[in-house]
Motif scaffolding. Structure first.
Motif, PDB file in Angstrom:
ATOM      1  N   GLY A 215       3.507  -6.420 -13.920  1.00  0.00           N
ATOM      2  CA  GLY A 215       3.625  -6.854 -12.541  1.00  0.00           C
ATOM      3  C   GLY A 215       4.212  -6.127 -11.548  1.00  0.00           C
ATOM      4  N   ALA A 216       4.357  -5.148 -11.940  1.00  0.00           N
ATOM      5  CA  ALA A 216       4.970  -3.786 -10.737  1.00  0.00           C
ATOM      6  C   ALA A 216       4.052  -3.910  -9.627  1.00  0.00           C
ATOM      7  N   PHE A 217       4.500  -3.532  -8.544  1.00  0.00           N
ATOM      8  CA  PHE A 217       3.749  -3.480  -7.174  1.00  0.00           C
ATOM      9  C   PHE A 217       4.023  -1.824  -6.695  1.00  0.00           C
ATOM     10  N   ASP A 218       5.079  -1.385  -6.429  1.00  0.00           N
ATOM     11  CA  ASP A 218       5.041  -0.525  -5.789  1.00  0.00           C
ATOM     12  C   ASP A 218       4.465   0.886  -6.188  1.00  0.00           C
ATOM     13  N   LEU A 219       4.636   1.400  -7.296  1.00  0.00           N
ATOM     14  CA  LEU A 219       3.770   2.518  -8.121  1.00  0.00           C
ATOM     15  C   LEU A 219       2.350   2.159  -7.949  1.00  0.00           C
ATOM     16  N   PRO A 220       1.612   1.179  -8.302  1.00  0.00           N
ATOM     17  CA  PRO A 220       0.384   1.007  -8.253  1.00  0.00           C
ATOM     18  C   PRO A 220      -0.151   1.153  -6.615  1.00  0.00           C
ATOM     19  N   TYR A 221       0.591   0.564  -5.947  1.00  0.00           N
ATOM     20  CA  TYR A 221       0.299   0.321  -4.307  1.00  0.00           C
ATOM     21  C   TYR A 221       0.521   1.986  -3.840  1.00  0.00           C
ATOM     22  N   LEU A 222       1.524   2.835  -4.199  1.00  0.00           N
ATOM     23  CA  LEU A 222       1.608   4.007  -3.621  1.00  0.00           C
ATOM     24  C   LEU A 222       0.711   5.093  -4.136  1.00  0.00           C
ATOM     25  N   LEU A 223       0.446   4.960  -5.368  1.00  0.00           N
ATOM     26  CA  LEU A 223      -0.193   6.219  -6.182  1.00  0.00           C
ATOM     27  C   LEU A 223      -1.662   5.595  -6.682  1.00  0.00           C
ATOM     28  N   GLY A 224      -2.085   4.487  -6.527  1.00  0.00           N
ATOM     29  CA  GLY A 224      -3.207   3.870  -7.008  1.00  0.00           C
ATOM     30  C   GLY A 224      -4.628   4.178  -6.393  1.00  0.00           C
ATOM     31  N   ALA A 225      -5.534   4.131  -7.028  1.00  0.00           N
ATOM     32  CA  ALA A 225      -6.958   4.384  -6.333  1.00  0.00           C
ATOM     33  C   ALA A 225      -7.209   3.259  -5.518  1.00  0.00           C
ATOM     34  N   THR A 226      -8.324   3.420  -4.869  1.00  0.00           N
ATOM     35  CA  THR A 226      -8.804   2.403  -3.620  1.00  0.00           C
ATOM     36  C   THR A 226      -9.569   1.211  -4.808  1.00  0.00           C
ATOM     37  N   SER A 227     -10.182   1.564  -5.689  1.00  0.00           N
ATOM     38  CA  SER A 227     -10.820   0.584  -6.615  1.00  0.00           C
ATOM     39  C   SER A 227     -10.650   1.322  -8.042  1.00  0.00           C
ATOM     40  N   PRO A 228     -10.558   0.670  -8.920  1.00  0.00           N
ATOM     41  CA  PRO A 228      -9.658  -0.780  -9.181  1.00  0.00           C
ATOM     42  C   PRO A 228      -8.415  -0.932  -8.576  1.00  0.00           C
ATOM     43  N   LYS A 229      -8.019  -2.047  -8.418  1.00  0.00           N
ATOM     44  CA  LYS A 229      -6.419  -2.086  -8.019  1.00  0.00           C
ATOM     45  C   LYS A 229      -5.758  -3.024  -8.979  1.00  0.00           C
ATOM     46  N   ALA A 230      -4.469  -2.749  -8.977  1.00  0.00           N
ATOM     47  CA  ALA A 230      -3.594  -3.496  -9.752  1.00  0.00           C
ATOM     48  C   ALA A 230      -3.425  -5.053  -9.236  1.00  0.00           C
ATOM     49  N   LEU A 231      -3.151  -6.203 -10.344  1.00  0.00           N
ATOM     50  CA  LEU A 231      -3.075  -7.513  -9.807  1.00  0.00           C
ATOM     51  C   LEU A 231      -2.001  -7.739  -8.679  1.00  0.00           C
ATOM     52  N   SER A 232      -0.890  -6.998  -8.616  1.00  0.00           N
ATOM     53  CA  SER A 232       0.043  -7.075  -7.776  1.00  0.00           C
ATOM     54  C   SER A 232      -0.292  -6.673  -6.403  1.00  0.00           C
ATOM     55  N   VAL A 233      -1.157  -5.560  -6.430  1.00  0.00           N
ATOM     56  CA  VAL A 233      -1.883  -5.014  -5.081  1.00  0.00           C
ATOM     57  C   VAL A 233      -2.809  -6.120  -4.549  1.00  0.00           C
ATOM     58  N   LEU A 234      -3.773  -6.493  -5.624  1.00  0.00           N
ATOM     59  CA  LEU A 234      -4.758  -7.640  -4.803  1.00  0.00           C
ATOM     60  C   LEU A 234      -3.814  -8.849  -4.283  1.00  0.00           C
ATOM     61  N   SER A 235      -3.034  -9.244  -4.897  1.00  0.00           N
ATOM     62  CA  SER A 235      -1.950 -10.460  -4.214  1.00  0.00           C
ATOM     63  C   SER A 235      -1.429  -9.965  -3.088  1.00  0.00           C
ATOM     64  N   TYR A 236      -0.992  -8.893  -2.865  1.00  0.00           N
ATOM     65  CA  TYR A 236      -0.331  -8.328  -1.586  1.00  0.00           C
ATOM     66  C   TYR A 236      -1.620  -8.257  -0.434  1.00  0.00           C
ATOM     67  N   GLN A 237      -2.682  -7.776  -0.794  1.00  0.00           N
ATOM     68  CA  GLN A 237      -3.656  -7.901   0.141  1.00  0.00           C
ATOM     69  C   GLN A 237      -4.147  -8.959   0.594  1.00  0.00           C
ATOM     70  N   GLU A 238      -4.309 -10.125  -0.390  1.00  0.00           N
ATOM     71  CA  GLU A 238      -4.483 -11.346  -0.013  1.00  0.00           C
ATOM     72  C   GLU A 238      -3.469 -12.039   1.058  1.00  0.00           C
ATOM     73  N   LEU A 239      -2.343 -11.801   0.726  1.00  0.00           N
ATOM     74  CA  LEU A 239      -1.059 -12.106   1.617  1.00  0.00           C
ATOM     75  C   LEU A 239      -1.537 -11.799   2.968  1.00  0.00           C
ATOM     76  N   GLN A 240      -1.702 -10.566   3.150  1.00  0.00           N
ATOM     77  CA  GLN A 240      -1.806  -9.771   4.350  1.00  0.00           C
ATOM     78  C   GLN A 240      -2.990 -10.280   5.146  1.00  0.00           C
ATOM     79  N   ARG A 241      -3.816 -11.051   4.627  1.00  0.00           N
ATOM     80  CA  ARG A 241      -5.009 -11.426   5.242  1.00  0.00           C
ATOM     81  C   ARG A 241      -4.667 -12.877   5.951  1.00  0.00           C
ATOM     82  N   GLY A 242      -3.483 -13.554   5.747  1.00  0.00           N
ATOM     83  CA  GLY A 242      -3.226 -14.500   6.460  1.00  0.00           C
ATOM     84  C   GLY A 242      -2.753 -15.765   5.665  1.00  0.00           C
ATOM     85  N   PHE A 243      -2.421 -17.079   6.395  1.00  0.00           N
ATOM     86  CA  PHE A 243      -2.092 -18.095   5.915  1.00  0.00           C
ATOM     87  C   PHE A 243      -3.075 -18.742   4.681  1.00  0.00           C
TER      88      PHE A 243
END
Length: 276
Positions: A215-243
């Motif tokens: 469930g970690a977010f920070d390390l996959p977000y800071l060190l991860g590739a553009t694709s594929p992404k960790a589930l937590s990063v996908l969740s964050y990106q969806e939140l960034q898209r709006g309500f």
């Protein structure tokens, strides 16, 4: 009076835990609410996307590999540390420092060390082992997640040792010492006596770090590739898209939560029971 005072000490923790549980529960329930009430439409939506299944396997691979490596290395290091007797306790401070170090700082360290512009790339180039720094193997921002796994190891290995070694030491001090007195080698005493009697503690630590890394977010977000992404990063990106995308993000969080609860069952199963 003393009991009342002791309860007051844990009141802030209870308050924070209650707020946390209410927030998690609210988000989990919202992930099942569609336009017409209870529904799995948000889960069906994310499972129909092309990036969700690869993300699940990517997240599982990162968490499994880092957790298994941490467990195996912790067991190996435990054998050598137990040969030191009580002197191993002097290293507890180093375990604590590694555990307390922020993940963002660990990520920056590995970026400095492993990136194409980092210390190792420059070192290899200065010795002419590579023709240019860009020839250095991709260890961060890579699809295999090597940098993420190494960062997890930095955090998880000391935690497993800190969590499990005290019990292993107690076992080794009694049963292990008896086995050595009867002619067993240090390795035989550890492998056949100490480790089997303390393995549940190691497995409990394994499920803690497995759940954390999944469930970690920070390390996959800071060190991860553009694709594929960790589930937590996908969740964050969806939140960034709006309500409007919030239910989709909550569905990703729901998957992480369900898997964490699943792992929690094994944690409590393997956690050694205290004798009454």
């Amino acid at each position: 009076m003393k009991k009342k005072i002791s309860y007051l000490w844990i009141l802030p923790q209870l308050l924070l835990s209650t707020i946390f549980l209410l927030g998690v529960s609210y988000g989990f329930i919202k992930s099942f609410l569609g336009e017409n009430g209870l529904s799995l439409e948000h889960y069906q939506e994310i499972m129909g996307r092309g990036d969700t299944i690869p993300s699940i396997f990517y997240t599982l691979r990162l968490s499994l590999l880092s957790s298994f490596l941490s467990l195996a290395l912790a067991i190996l290091f435990s054998f050598f540390l137990l040969q030191m007797g009580e002197k191993w306790k002097r290293l507890e401070g180093f375990f604590r420092i590694a555990i307390m170090m922020p993940h963002s700082l660990v990520a920056l360290f590995f970026l400095f060390l492993l990136s194409s512009n980092g210390f190792l790339a420059r070192l290899f180039y200065s010795f002419s082992w590579i023709s240019s720094q860009t020839d250095f193997p991709a260890l961060v921002y890579d699809e295999k997640g090597i940098g993420i796994i190494l960062s997890y190891l930095w955090k998880e290995l000391p935690f497993v040792l800190f969590f499990s070694l005290p019990l292993a030491y107690q076992v080794d001090e009694k049963a292990g010492e008896a086995a050595r007195c009867l002619g067993a080698t240090p390795f035989q005493a550890f492998w056949k006596i100490t480790l089997p009697l303390s393995i549940r503690q190691y497995l409990a630590a394994f499920f803690i770090i497995f759940s954390f890394s999944f469930g970690a977010f920070d390390l996959p977000y800071l060190l991860g590739a553009t694709s594929p992404k960790a589930l937590s990063v996908l969740s964050y990106q969806e939140l960034q898209r709006g309500f409007l995308q919030r239910p989709v993000a909550l569905a990703y969080n729901g998957i992480i939560l369900l898997f964490s609860l699943f792992l929690s069952y094994f944690y409590f199963k393997f956690l050694p029971k205290k004798k009454s």
